[in-house]
Design a protein around this motif. Structure first.
Motif, mmCIF file in Angstrom:
data_model
loop_
_atom_site.group_PDB
_atom_site.id
_atom_site.type_symbol
_atom_site.label_atom_id
_atom_site.label_comp_id
_atom_site.label_asym_id
_atom_site.label_seq_id
_atom_site.Cartn_x
_atom_site.Cartn_y
_atom_site.Cartn_z
ATOM 1 N N LEU A 99 101.553 50.890 38.913
ATOM 2 C CA LEU A 99 101.486 51.472 40.291
ATOM 3 C C LEU A 99 100.689 50.414 41.263
ATOM 4 N N THR A 100 99.840 49.452 40.591
ATOM 5 C CA THR A 100 98.857 48.648 41.328
ATOM 6 C C THR A 100 99.957 47.582 42.044
ATOM 7 N N ILE A 101 101.196 47.221 41.762
ATOM 8 C CA ILE A 101 102.207 46.354 42.327
ATOM 9 C C ILE A 101 103.037 47.083 43.627
ATOM 10 N N GLY A 102 102.671 46.982 44.644
ATOM 11 C CA GLY A 102 103.099 47.628 45.723
ATOM 12 C C GLY A 102 104.556 47.849 45.955
ATOM 13 N N SER A 103 105.441 46.730 45.512
ATOM 14 C CA SER A 103 106.807 47.037 45.615
ATOM 15 C C SER A 103 107.354 47.933 44.519
ATOM 16 N N VAL A 104 106.880 47.671 43.285
ATOM 17 C CA VAL A 104 106.913 48.690 42.063
ATOM 18 C C VAL A 104 106.625 50.186 42.450
ATOM 19 N N ARG A 105 105.365 50.094 42.958
ATOM 20 C CA ARG A 105 105.106 51.623 43.108
ATOM 21 C C ARG A 105 106.036 52.177 44.101
ATOM 22 N N ASP A 106 106.190 51.537 45.039
ATOM 23 C CA ASP A 106 107.525 52.343 46.108
ATOM 24 C C ASP A 106 108.579 52.640 45.430
ATOM 25 N N PHE A 107 109.014 51.650 44.610
ATOM 26 C CA PHE A 107 110.449 51.875 43.697
ATOM 27 C C PHE A 107 110.234 53.008 42.916
ATOM 28 N N ILE A 108 109.159 53.044 42.246
ATOM 29 C CA ILE A 108 108.905 54.421 41.236
ATOM 30 C C ILE A 108 108.794 55.632 42.057
ATOM 31 N N LEU A 109 108.039 55.618 43.260
ATOM 32 C CA LEU A 109 107.697 56.960 43.903
ATOM 33 C C LEU A 109 108.944 57.212 44.629
ATOM 34 N N GLU A 110 109.983 56.454 44.787
ATOM 35 C CA GLU A 110 111.231 56.808 45.580
ATOM 36 C C GLU A 110 112.172 57.103 44.495
ATOM 37 N N ASN A 111 112.293 56.534 43.255
ATOM 38 C CA ASN A 111 113.306 56.972 42.355
ATOM 39 C C ASN A 111 112.863 57.682 41.196
ATOM 40 N N THR A 112 111.626 58.413 41.010
ATOM 41 C CA THR A 112 111.271 59.014 39.901
ATOM 42 C C THR A 112 110.422 60.154 40.508
ATOM 43 N N HIS A 113 110.278 61.292 39.470
ATOM 44 C CA HIS A 113 109.146 62.251 39.774
ATOM 45 C C HIS A 113 108.083 61.841 38.922
ATOM 46 N N CYS A 114 107.028 61.418 39.809
ATOM 47 C CA CYS A 114 105.652 60.660 39.193
ATOM 48 C C CYS A 114 104.613 61.741 38.938
ATOM 49 N N VAL A 115 104.051 61.541 37.875
ATOM 50 C CA VAL A 115 103.139 62.516 37.527
ATOM 51 C C VAL A 115 101.879 61.575 37.136
ATOM 52 N N TYR A 116 100.617 62.097 37.778
ATOM 53 C CA TYR A 116 99.571 61.387 37.386
ATOM 54 C C TYR A 116 98.680 62.383 36.524
ATOM 55 N N LEU A 117 98.533 61.705 35.191
ATOM 56 C CA LEU A 117 97.692 62.270 34.243
ATOM 57 C C LEU A 117 96.463 61.868 34.418
ATOM 58 N N ARG A 118 95.488 62.863 35.134
ATOM 59 C CA ARG A 118 94.147 62.447 35.621
ATOM 60 C C ARG A 118 93.012 62.857 34.277
ATOM 61 N N ALA A 119 92.311 61.888 34.266
ATOM 62 C CA ALA A 119 91.181 62.254 33.215
ATOM 63 C C ALA A 119 89.746 61.478 33.513
ATOM 64 N N ARG A 120 88.699 62.268 33.296
ATOM 65 C CA ARG A 120 87.429 61.415 33.566
ATOM 66 C C ARG A 120 87.369 60.234 32.835
ATOM 67 N N PHE A 121 86.752 59.178 33.197
ATOM 68 C CA PHE A 121 86.290 57.691 32.700
ATOM 69 C C PHE A 121 85.759 57.967 31.328
ATOM 70 N N ASP A 122 84.807 59.090 31.065
ATOM 71 C CA ASP A 122 84.121 59.035 29.794
ATOM 72 C C ASP A 122 85.228 59.651 28.788
ATOM 73 N N THR A 123 85.920 60.550 29.215
ATOM 74 C CA THR A 123 87.131 61.171 28.345
ATOM 75 C C THR A 123 87.933 60.216 27.911
ATOM 76 N N ILE A 124 88.500 59.298 28.779
ATOM 77 C CA ILE A 124 89.299 57.996 28.519
ATOM 78 C C ILE A 124 88.669 57.061 27.496
ATOM 79 N N ALA A 125 87.129 56.749 27.858
ATOM 80 C CA ALA A 125 86.523 55.886 27.056
ATOM 81 C C ALA A 125 86.724 56.537 25.482
ATOM 82 N N GLU A 126 86.304 57.734 25.518
ATOM 83 C CA GLU A 126 86.242 58.441 24.164
ATOM 84 C C GLU A 126 87.664 58.397 23.423
#
Length: 165
Positions: free
Chosen positions: A86-113
């Motif tokens: 999603l850091t690629i602007g044109s790709v982000r727009d394409f994904i948000l327009e053509n899919t139902h995008c779900v953000y799986l949010r986790a704290r950094f310490d959880t991810i590092a573990e």
């Protein structure tokens, strides 16, 4: 329907995606695995040998191919995006327009573990990039907190939400 999963590396996109696709009877594609298969080498090696910009261009091409093919065939799809897709602007727009995008949010310490000893295979892993990407991930249509939850629980939450779409 195309459900795309976004979030930082180690947030559970691949694990949740496999489970969710099974629950819904959808096809599952892990974008990183798709890219590795197409190139015949790992993401880390692509970045090391060709640079991040070249990798991002390849990633943009592959995500468009996958989504367009799903649309043309009418196949329902769960697509686990790469942590930086999603850091690629044109790709982000394409994904948000053509899919139902779900953000799986986790704290950094959880991810590092979760990532643990696999940090060497993830050349872009850092607390700084994690912080920088949060506002981009939050553009997704749905945000699911994953801290303290199993991949099955997260997949069930997404399934319940997707039924109402």
């Amino acid at each position: 329907m195309i459900i795309s999963l976004t979030g930082y590396m180690g947030s559970g996109k691949s694990s949740v995606g496999k489970i969710l696709s099974g629950m819904l009877g959808f096809q599952f594609i892990d974008l990183d695995a798709y890219i590795e298969h197409k190139k015949g080498i790992s993401i880390a090696d692509i970045i090391k040998e060709e640079g991040e910009n070249s990798f991002r261009a390849l990633e943009a091409e592959c995500v468009r191919d996958v989504i367009i093919m799903s649309q043309l065939t009418g196949n329902d799809l769960v697509l686990a995006l790469g942590g930086g897709t999603l850091t690629i602007g044109s790709v982000r727009d394409f994904i948000l327009e053509n899919t139902h995008c779900v953000y799986l949010r986790a704290r950094f310490d959880t991810i590092a573990e979760r990532v643990g000893n696999n940090v060497s295979s993830r050349p872009l892993f850092s607390k700084e990039s994690y912080r920088e990407r949060q506002c981009i991930y939050e553009l997704a249509g749905t945000i699911i907190d994953t801290d303290g939850k199993t991949p099955e629980t997260v997949a069930e939450e997404i399934k319940l939400f997707s039924i109402s779409l």
